[in-house]
Scaffold this motif. Structure first.
Motif, PDB file in Angstrom:
ATOM      1  N   GLY A   1       0.803  -1.265   0.009  1.00 18.51           N
ATOM      2  CA  GLY A   1      -0.146   0.093  -0.044  1.00 18.51           C
ATOM      3  C   GLY A   1       0.900   1.186  -0.172  1.00 18.51           C
ATOM      4  N   SER A   2       2.167   1.145   0.114  1.00 18.08           N
ATOM      5  CA  SER A   2       3.000   2.214  -0.086  1.00 18.08           C
ATOM      6  C   SER A   2       3.729   2.212  -1.233  1.00 18.08           C
ATOM      7  CB  SER A   2       3.994   2.361   1.203  1.00 18.08           C
ATOM      8  OG  SER A   2       4.927   1.392   1.079  1.00 18.08           O
ATOM      9  N   ASP A   3       4.065   3.455  -1.854  1.00 17.02           N
ATOM     10  CA  ASP A   3       4.817   3.690  -2.973  1.00 17.02           C
ATOM     11  C   ASP A   3       6.119   4.277  -2.859  1.00 17.02           C
ATOM     12  OD1 ASP A   3       5.231   3.945  -5.818  1.00 17.02           O
ATOM     13  OD2 ASP A   3       3.767   5.177  -6.166  1.00 17.02           O
ATOM     14  N   LEU A   4       7.200   3.649  -2.917  1.00 12.43           N
ATOM     15  CA  LEU A   4       8.615   3.816  -2.285  1.00 12.43           C
ATOM     16  C   LEU A   4       9.107   4.392  -3.702  1.00 12.43           C
ATOM     17  CD1 LEU A   4      10.599   4.162  -0.112  1.00 12.43           C
ATOM     18  CD2 LEU A   4      11.407   1.765  -0.985  1.00 12.43           C
ATOM     19  N   TRP A   5       9.836   5.644  -3.347  1.00 14.36           N
ATOM     20  CA  TRP A   5      10.311   6.544  -4.630  1.00 14.36           C
ATOM     21  C   TRP A   5      11.939   6.873  -3.922  1.00 14.36           C
ATOM     22  CZ3 TRP A   5       8.912   7.529  -9.621  1.00 14.36           C
ATOM     23  CH2 TRP A   5       7.875   7.126 -10.189  1.00 14.36           C
ATOM     24  N   ARG A   6      12.799   7.515  -5.044  1.00  8.56           N
ATOM     25  CA  ARG A   6      13.832   8.142  -4.427  1.00  8.56           C
ATOM     26  C   ARG A   6      14.119   9.161  -5.502  1.00  8.56           C
ATOM     27  NH1 ARG A   6      17.902   4.304  -5.689  1.00  8.56           N
ATOM     28  NH2 ARG A   6      18.293   5.254  -7.553  1.00  8.56           N
TER      29      ARG A   6
ATOM     30  N   GLU B   1      31.616  23.691  -8.556  1.00  8.64           N
ATOM     31  CA  GLU B   1      31.380  22.463  -7.882  1.00  8.64           C
ATOM     32  C   GLU B   1      30.196  21.665  -7.762  1.00  8.64           C
ATOM     33  OE1 GLU B   1      33.177  22.377  -3.775  1.00  8.64           O
ATOM     34  OE2 GLU B   1      33.762  24.494  -4.263  1.00  8.64           O
ATOM     35  N   GLN B   2      29.997  20.296  -7.785  1.00  8.74           N
ATOM     36  CA  GLN B   2      28.639  19.963  -7.984  1.00  8.74           C
ATOM     37  C   GLN B   2      28.412  18.695  -6.550  1.00  8.74           C
ATOM     38  OE1 GLN B   2      27.220  18.391 -11.739  1.00  8.74           O
ATOM     39  NE2 GLN B   2      26.973  16.200 -10.571  1.00  8.74           N
ATOM     40  N   THR B   3      27.293  18.873  -6.124  1.00  8.57           N
ATOM     41  CA  THR B   3      27.184  17.918  -4.729  1.00  8.57           C
ATOM     42  C   THR B   3      26.228  17.068  -5.318  1.00  8.57           C
ATOM     43  OG1 THR B   3      27.736  19.607  -3.197  1.00  8.57           O
ATOM     44  CG2 THR B   3      26.431  17.743  -2.432  1.00  8.57           C
ATOM     45  N   ASN B   4      26.113  15.508  -4.959  1.00  7.72           N
ATOM     46  CA  ASN B   4      25.264  14.691  -5.402  1.00  7.72           C
ATOM     47  C   ASN B   4      24.674  14.218  -4.090  1.00  7.72           C
ATOM     48  OD1 ASN B   4      25.650  14.947  -8.248  1.00  7.72           O
ATOM     49  ND2 ASN B   4      27.268  13.584  -8.384  1.00  7.72           N
ATOM     50  N   PHE B   5      23.361  13.727  -3.978  1.00  3.53           N
ATOM     51  CA  PHE B   5      22.735  13.210  -2.814  1.00  3.53           C
ATOM     52  C   PHE B   5      21.488  12.522  -3.280  1.00  3.53           C
ATOM     53  CE2 PHE B   5      21.587  17.551  -3.008  1.00  3.53           C
ATOM     54  CZ  PHE B   5      20.242  17.790  -2.660  1.00  3.53           C
ATOM     55  N   ALA B   6      20.738  11.597  -2.582  1.00  2.98           N
ATOM     56  CA  ALA B   6      19.650  10.985  -2.689  1.00  2.98           C
ATOM     57  C   ALA B   6      18.888  11.083  -1.444  1.00  2.98           C
ATOM     58  CB  ALA B   6      19.745   9.596  -3.125  1.00  2.98           C
ATOM     59  N   LEU B   7      17.616  11.056  -1.737  1.00  2.00           N
ATOM     60  CA  LEU B   7      16.422  11.299  -0.638  1.00  2.00           C
ATOM     61  C   LEU B   7      15.131  10.042  -1.155  1.00  2.00           C
ATOM     62  CD1 LEU B   7      15.204  13.000   1.635  1.00  2.00           C
ATOM     63  CD2 LEU B   7      13.791  13.867   0.041  1.00  2.00           C
ATOM     64  N   GLU B   8      15.089   9.067  -0.111  1.00  2.00           N
ATOM     65  CA  GLU B   8      13.818   8.316  -0.376  1.00  2.00           C
ATOM     66  C   GLU B   8      12.721   8.970   0.243  1.00  2.00           C
ATOM     67  OE1 GLU B   8      14.855   4.062   0.544  1.00  2.00           O
ATOM     68  OE2 GLU B   8      16.370   4.014  -0.900  1.00  2.00           O
ATOM     69  N   PHE B   9      11.527   8.451  -0.291  1.00  2.00           N
ATOM     70  CA  PHE B   9      10.210   8.898   0.293  1.00  2.00           C
ATOM     71  C   PHE B   9       9.150   8.022  -0.174  1.00  2.00           C
ATOM     72  CE2 PHE B   9      11.077  11.034  -3.695  1.00  2.00           C
ATOM     73  CZ  PHE B   9       9.940  10.900  -4.243  1.00  2.00           C
ATOM     74  N   ILE B  10       7.944   8.089   0.433  1.00  2.00           N
ATOM     75  CA  ILE B  10       6.796   7.410   0.085  1.00  2.00           C
ATOM     76  C   ILE B  10       6.070   8.682  -0.740  1.00  2.00           C
ATOM     77  CG2 ILE B  10       4.478   6.376   1.067  1.00  2.00           C
ATOM     78  CD1 ILE B  10       6.975   4.596   1.610  1.00  2.00           C
ATOM     79  N   TRP B  11       5.652   8.148  -1.637  1.00  2.00           N
ATOM     80  CA  TRP B  11       4.757   9.212  -2.594  1.00  2.00           C
ATOM     81  C   TRP B  11       3.103   8.870  -2.343  1.00  2.00           C
ATOM     82  CZ3 TRP B  11       4.802  13.507  -5.044  1.00  2.00           C
ATOM     83  CH2 TRP B  11       4.165  13.654  -6.163  1.00  2.00           C
ATOM     84  N   LEU B  12       2.758   9.827  -1.874  1.00  2.00           N
ATOM     85  CA  LEU B  12       1.271   9.910  -1.655  1.00  2.00           C
ATOM     86  C   LEU B  12       0.365  10.509  -2.729  1.00  2.00           C
ATOM     87  CD1 LEU B  12       1.327  11.201   2.042  1.00  2.00           C
ATOM     88  CD2 LEU B  12       1.385   8.899   1.369  1.00  2.00           C
ATOM     89  N   GLY B  13       1.193  11.142  -3.867  1.00  2.00           N
ATOM     90  CA  GLY B  13       0.181  11.661  -5.042  1.00  2.00           C
ATOM     91  C   GLY B  13      -0.077  10.841  -6.027  1.00  2.00           C
TER      92      GLY B  13
END
Length: 181
Positions: free
Chosen positions: A41-46, A113-125
């Motif tokens: 029931g959850s929609d995981l994204w990054r 300079e460039q900074t890379n990063f990642a964020l995981e979340f549950i998409w409710l939309g």
């Protein structure tokens, strides 16, 4: 025209040439990646982010996440702690308050300079997650620039630079001087 008015008509454009607040050309690209759902029931994204542009010491970049579309924010990549400090505040649907990913520059970041990063979340939309608003704050927490993230591969629209403003002011001065002859 009196001497006073004539003097002011030349002085005002020169004031525009004085150095003012710095112009920030900050780019924040993202790529949304649909991940396998681990909870029914959850929609995981990054979001995979690329941050580029000049950020001064103790300036912060805040990404904002609506409580109607996001939950369970989780920063997945470790940022270099000698250059960045990070804070994740989850969205509050009861508030409703936006979730925030705040990155504070511990050391100044150069334009190249460039900074890379990642964020995981549950998409409710519905559909696919898209752009997010962001703000650049100075060391006194005043918003000095804002914008939206841009999909990776799409060209970013740069902020206006100071050279075109300088060229315009010099052109206006030349036009004024020629008009008086």
């Amino acid at each position: 025209m009196t001497f006073r008015l004539q003097f002011l008509s030349w002085l005002l454009p020169l004031v525009a040439l004085l150095p003012g607040a710095p112009v920030h050309a900050l780019t924040l690209h993202y790529q949304a990646v649909d991940l396998p759902d681990t909870i029914a029931g959850s929609d995981l994204w990054r979001y995979d982010y690329q941050l580029g542009g000049s950020v001064g010491s103790f300036e912060s970049v805040n990404l904002l996440y609506s409580p109607m579309s996001y939950s369970d924010l989780d920063l997945k990549s470790a940022l270099d702690s000698s250059r960045w400090s990070s804070l994740v505040i989850p969205p509050d649907p009861a508030g409703p308050a936006d979730g925030i990913l705040s990155l504070t520059a511990v050391a100044p970041q150069g334009a190249s300079e460039q900074t890379n990063f990642a964020l995981e979340f549950i998409w409710l939309g519905s559909g696919t997650p898209g752009t997010q608003p962001f703000e650049l704050l100075d060391d006194s927490f005043n918003v000095i620039a804002s914008g939206s993230t841009v999909p990776l591969g799409a060209p970013a629209i740069p902020e206006p630079g100071s050279l075109p403003l300088l060229a315009g002011a010099l052109g206006w001065l030349a036009w004024q001087g020629r008009r008086r002859l």
